[in-house]
Design a protein around this motif. Structure first.
Motif, PDB file in Angstrom:
ATOM      1  N   SER A 124       2.911   2.496   5.202  1.00 46.69           N
ATOM      2  CA  SER A 124       2.567   0.888   5.667  1.00 46.69           C
ATOM      3  C   SER A 124       1.100   1.026   6.014  1.00 46.69           C
ATOM      4  CB  SER A 124       3.625   0.227   6.575  1.00 46.69           C
ATOM      5  OG  SER A 124       3.141  -0.877   6.971  1.00 46.69           O
ATOM      6  N   LEU A 125       0.744   1.604   6.915  1.00 43.16           N
ATOM      7  CA  LEU A 125      -0.576   1.564   7.178  1.00 43.16           C
ATOM      8  C   LEU A 125      -1.550   2.257   6.095  1.00 43.16           C
ATOM      9  CD1 LEU A 125      -0.276   3.394  10.656  1.00 43.16           C
ATOM     10  CD2 LEU A 125      -0.795   1.026  10.355  1.00 43.16           C
ATOM     11  N   THR A 128      -2.729  -0.619   3.626  1.00 47.12           N
ATOM     12  CA  THR A 128      -3.800  -1.593   3.887  1.00 47.12           C
ATOM     13  C   THR A 128      -5.208  -0.834   3.636  1.00 47.12           C
ATOM     14  OG1 THR A 128      -4.008  -1.019   6.213  1.00 47.12           O
ATOM     15  CG2 THR A 128      -2.752  -2.973   5.676  1.00 47.12           C
ATOM     16  N   VAL A 145      -0.360  -7.431   5.072  1.00 48.05           N
ATOM     17  CA  VAL A 145      -0.168  -7.071   6.334  1.00 48.05           C
ATOM     18  C   VAL A 145       1.126  -8.064   6.867  1.00 48.05           C
ATOM     19  CG1 VAL A 145      -0.699  -7.126   8.721  1.00 48.05           C
ATOM     20  CG2 VAL A 145      -2.323  -5.978   7.178  1.00 48.05           C
ATOM     21  N   GLU A 148       4.293  -6.783   5.561  1.00 54.14           N
ATOM     22  CA  GLU A 148       4.648  -5.705   6.205  1.00 54.14           C
ATOM     23  C   GLU A 148       5.272  -6.094   7.447  1.00 54.14           C
ATOM     24  OE1 GLU A 148       4.657  -2.341   5.119  1.00 54.14           O
ATOM     25  OE2 GLU A 148       4.635  -3.335   3.258  1.00 54.14           O
ATOM     26  N   LEU A 232      -1.558  -2.562  12.131  1.00 50.77           N
ATOM     27  CA  LEU A 232      -1.910  -3.213  10.961  1.00 50.77           C
ATOM     28  C   LEU A 232      -2.742  -4.641  11.118  1.00 50.77           C
ATOM     29  CD1 LEU A 232       1.946  -2.932   9.432  1.00 50.77           C
ATOM     30  CD2 LEU A 232      -0.180  -2.278   8.471  1.00 50.77           C
ATOM     31  N   GLN A 235      -6.215  -3.627  11.093  1.00 52.52           N
ATOM     32  CA  GLN A 235      -6.649  -3.230   9.943  1.00 52.52           C
ATOM     33  C   GLN A 235      -7.095  -4.644   9.169  1.00 52.52           C
ATOM     34  OE1 GLN A 235      -3.609  -0.586   8.087  1.00 52.52           O
ATOM     35  NE2 GLN A 235      -4.965   1.154   8.751  1.00 52.52           N
TER      36      GLN A 235
END
Length: 249
Positions: A124-125, A128, A145, A148, A232, A235
């Motif tokens: 997931s990270l 981005t 994001v 997510e 997230l 980011q």
């Protein structure tokens, strides 16, 4: 009953029934099976329960296996009585080994779940980062994001709001805690409060907006999930700042 409670109840029932059925199935062969082999087969039943259940279920399965081994497979049969020293030693070993193996099995299952969860969070990270490296717009990063967060936190919905701090909403903080700041009073939540919760988006020291989380009422998701959600959001803030978008004064 929640899905987790239903699973735990089923595992506990299996802990009681599986060793009983296994010992019952061994009855016709008790004259041919050595005590050690019979005990090992029951240990397999204990491990099977522990692999799908909790530590409590594993312990109950070990106790159940020892009891039914005594009842069905030692003389005198169909009685919770042991007369032979070898049988006593076998029952004790069955109980000890069953407890140890069940705990190890539960620990291994939890470790496997943790590894899978960590891999999902890392993916997931990384998503981005890839969007930013590909030159995608900050709006695309924000949208990524937002999606997510819905899955990560188990939300009913989530929306992004640019440049406003109106409303005095409960806030998901950098440390993963959920707080509501009011004049002269700070409230910490152990579960989701009613209504929306904000997750602020900051980049380069500037506030750009917030994700407004619409949660399902109940307990907060695991702390690790909340920390990933904060990362997230950071980011997204970095993407907005890198793009040089205007921010509130």
């Amino acid at each position: 009953m929640s899905g987790q409670r239903l699973h735990d109840a089923a595992a506990l029932l299996a802990a009681l029934v599986a060793p009983f059925l296994t010992a019952l199935a061994l009855m016709p062969f008790r004259g041919d099976l050595s005590p050690t082999n019979a005990a090992l087969i029951l240990v397999v039943a204990v491990v099977a329960v522990a692999a799908i259940g909790t530590r409590t279920a594993g312990a109950v399965a070990a106790l159940s296996a020892a009891a039914w081994y005594d009842f069905f497979l030692t003389v005198p049969y169909q009685r919770f009585t042991i007369t032979g020293r070898e049988d006593v030693e076998t029952v004790v070993l069955l109980l000890v080994v069953g407890m140890i193996v069940s705990q190890l099995s539960v620990r291994a299952r939890r470790l496997r779940t943790t590894v899978i969860t960590d891999a999902a969070h890392l993916t997931s990270l990384q998503g981005t980062v890839r969007l930013a490296e590909d030159g995608r717009s900050p709006e695309a990063v924000v949208e990524y994001v937002r999606r997510e967060l819905v899955g990560l936190l188990g939300l009913r919905g989530c929306r992004f709001e640019y440049g406003t701090l109106m409303g005095g909403l409960p806030r998901l903080e950098h440390g993963g805690g959920l707080w509501l700041h009011r004049p002269g009073r700070i409230t910490e939540y152990a579960g989701w409060p009613d209504g929306e919760t904000e997750l602020r988006v900051v980049g380069g020291g500037h506030y750009y907006g917030r994700f407004l989380l619409n949660p399902v009422p109940g307990a907060l998701p695991p702390e690790q999930n909340r920390l990933v959600a904060v990362a997230l959001a950071a980011q997204a803030g970095s993407a907005l700042d890198t793009a040089g978008l205007a921010h509130p004064g």
